[in-house]
Write a protein that holds these residues in place. Structure first.
Motif, PDB file in Angstrom:
ATOM      1  N   ASP A 104       2.604   1.566  -3.326  1.00  0.00           N
ATOM      2  CA  ASP A 104       1.749   2.018  -4.304  1.00  0.00           C
ATOM      3  C   ASP A 104       1.290   3.402  -4.236  1.00  0.00           C
ATOM      4  N   HIS A 105       0.988   3.860  -2.943  1.00  0.00           N
ATOM      5  CA  HIS A 105       0.312   5.160  -2.714  1.00  0.00           C
ATOM      6  C   HIS A 105       1.464   6.157  -3.150  1.00  0.00           C
ATOM      7  N   ARG A 142       0.900  -1.180   0.223  1.00  0.00           N
ATOM      8  CA  ARG A 142       0.054   0.099  -0.054  1.00  0.00           C
ATOM      9  C   ARG A 142       0.780   1.254  -0.098  1.00  0.00           C
ATOM     10  N   ALA A 163       5.579  11.567  -6.865  1.00  0.00           N
ATOM     11  CA  ALA A 163       6.222  11.809  -8.155  1.00  0.00           C
ATOM     12  C   ALA A 163       7.634  11.655  -7.810  1.00  0.00           C
ATOM     13  N   TYR A 206       3.926   5.766  -5.366  1.00  0.00           N
ATOM     14  CA  TYR A 206       4.118   5.825  -6.837  1.00  0.00           C
ATOM     15  C   TYR A 206       3.139   6.614  -7.603  1.00  0.00           C
ATOM     16  N   ARG A 207       1.855   6.636  -6.800  1.00  0.00           N
ATOM     17  CA  ARG A 207       0.800   7.572  -7.569  1.00  0.00           C
ATOM     18  C   ARG A 207       0.788   8.796  -7.165  1.00  0.00           C
ATOM     19  N   HIS A 208       1.486   9.357  -5.986  1.00  0.00           N
ATOM     20  CA  HIS A 208       1.039  10.712  -5.367  1.00  0.00           C
ATOM     21  C   HIS A 208       2.503  11.215  -5.008  1.00  0.00           C
TER      22      HIS A 208
END
Length: 396
Positions: A192-193, A189, A199, A195-197
């Protein structure tokens, strides 16, 4: 050191360490000498600074006035941080050896010896579950220090309980599989968090260490569920070899190693080379630090290359059985004219134990002709014959 050499270093040797502007600093040559004396006497930073202030022998070695107040002990930490950058420590050793050579205290083509010792990494000894849990905590600490807003929608009270302090689980924790899956899912989690937010903020060393630790300790089954890696490869992908396995998120270069059935450690290996001629003092001529899993025989060519650059090659190099790999023994003789003396490892085959064949000790090496002669007098096809591959047999 003061009488014959006028010090091992001079301030001019440290010009590129410091900026040209700003207020004048302390003498870097004196600080380097203090670090050497501190190591020899086993002193802490406070004790070393106090010795500089009070002891006459320290003041004489540093060419200081008797009423010189010295310096604050924290200066030594800052100096060591500068020393650890790039290859500055090796350059200081080169300068010291050059001045020792000028003074006649060390010379080329004498006898030298090399041995290795284990170096413990400055990390805790963690189990695999503790390693994953601590890696998640280290990544959270790193992100909270650089971009805390990224964790607002992720960290809750349960995470604060699990990762709020250094992990202490031991070898037999309660509900181990529940903890294993919980730590693994939390790590997925978090990555992944970020990676998405995150930058560009998701590429710190602790986050990258967490990625590698997850790959080395978990895998996904056919249904995409997270699974704990085991040593048995029949049930899935096995564990990575010790040469690649990370043992701490705070030092990803440290490795686990074992010598025999007695010595095991997590860290590195230091290889020390020193002169041992009877008519000169013993002087360390080379220091090499490698991963703990690096075999001793792989270090020997690099030692001879550095000694050749310093013009301090020995005539005879004394080593133990760990360094005596036949190709490297030949390379030392052929390229550097160095005679490496040490015992060969005993590696008898099953046929030799049953008196049906020969072992390595039964073969003779002709270094001049680059040939290997078997006990029956047959000559191998060049140097890279039965020894290089380890699978070819003698023609007889």
């Amino acid at each position: 050191m003061r009488d014959r050499l006028d010090g091992l270093w001079r301030d001019e040797d440290f010009v590129d360490w410091y900026p040209r502007d700003g207020r004048p600093g302390l003498s870097p040559a004196q600080l380097a000498t203090v670090c050497v004396l501190q190591f020899l006497l086993g002193l802490s930073d406070r004790q070393a600074a106090e010795a500089v202030r009070c002891r006459i022998d320290f003041k004489y070695a540093l060419a200081m006035e008797l009423d010189d107040p010295g310096f604050h002990h924290s200066v030594l930490t800052d100096f060591r941080d500068r020393l650890a950058e790039d290859d500055r420590a090796d350059r200081l050793l080169d300068l010291a050896l050059a001045r020792l050579k000028e003074a006649g205290l060390v010379r080329e083509r004498t006898t030298q010896r090399t041995d290795s010792t284990h170096v413990l990494a400055a990390v805790r000894d963690l189990t695999r579950l503790e390693l994953v849990t601590e890696a998640v905590r280290a990544a959270l600490e790193e992100v909270s220090a650089t971009a805390p807003h990224l964790l607002d929608d992720l960290v809750d009270d349960d995470w604060a309980v699990r990762y709020g302090r250094p992990v202490r689980l031991g070898k037999n924790p309660t509900k181990p599989m529940t903890r294993i899956l919980a730590a693994g899912n939390d790590a997925v989690r978090l990555l992944d968090h970020l990676y998405r937010h995150g930058a560009g903020r998701a590429h710190g060393p602790r986050v990258q260490a967490l990625r590698q630790i997850m790959v080395q300790n978990y895998h996904q089954d056919a249904a995409g569920r997270l699974r704990w890696r085991t040593a048995e490869k029949e049930d899935g992908p096995g564990l990575p070899p010790s040469a690649r396995a990370i043992v701490s998120p705070y030092d990803i270069s440290a490795r686990y190693a074992r010598h025999g059935h007695i010595i095991s450690w997590k860290g590195f290996t230091a290889h020390l080379t020193e002169t041992c001629a009877p008519d000169t003092p013993n002087v360390i001529t080379d220091v090499a630090t490698t991963e703990a899993t690096t075999h001793d025989s792989q270090v020997l060519p690099g030692i001879h290359t550095r000694l050749a650059r310093r013009r301090l090659l020995p005539a005879e190099h004394l080593v133990d059985a760990g360094y005596t790999a036949l190709p490297h023994l030949h390379q030392a003789t052929w390229e550097h004219q160095v005679t490496v003396s040490g015992p060969l490892k005993s590696n008898p085959t099953r046929q030799h134990r049953q008196n049906e064949g020969f072992a390595r000790d039964d073969f003779h090496i002709d270094y001049d002709k680059r040939q290997v002669i078997c006990p029956r007098g047959q000559v191998s096809a060049g140097w890279h014959g039965p020894y290089r591959s380890g699978r070819r047999r003698c023609r007889c």
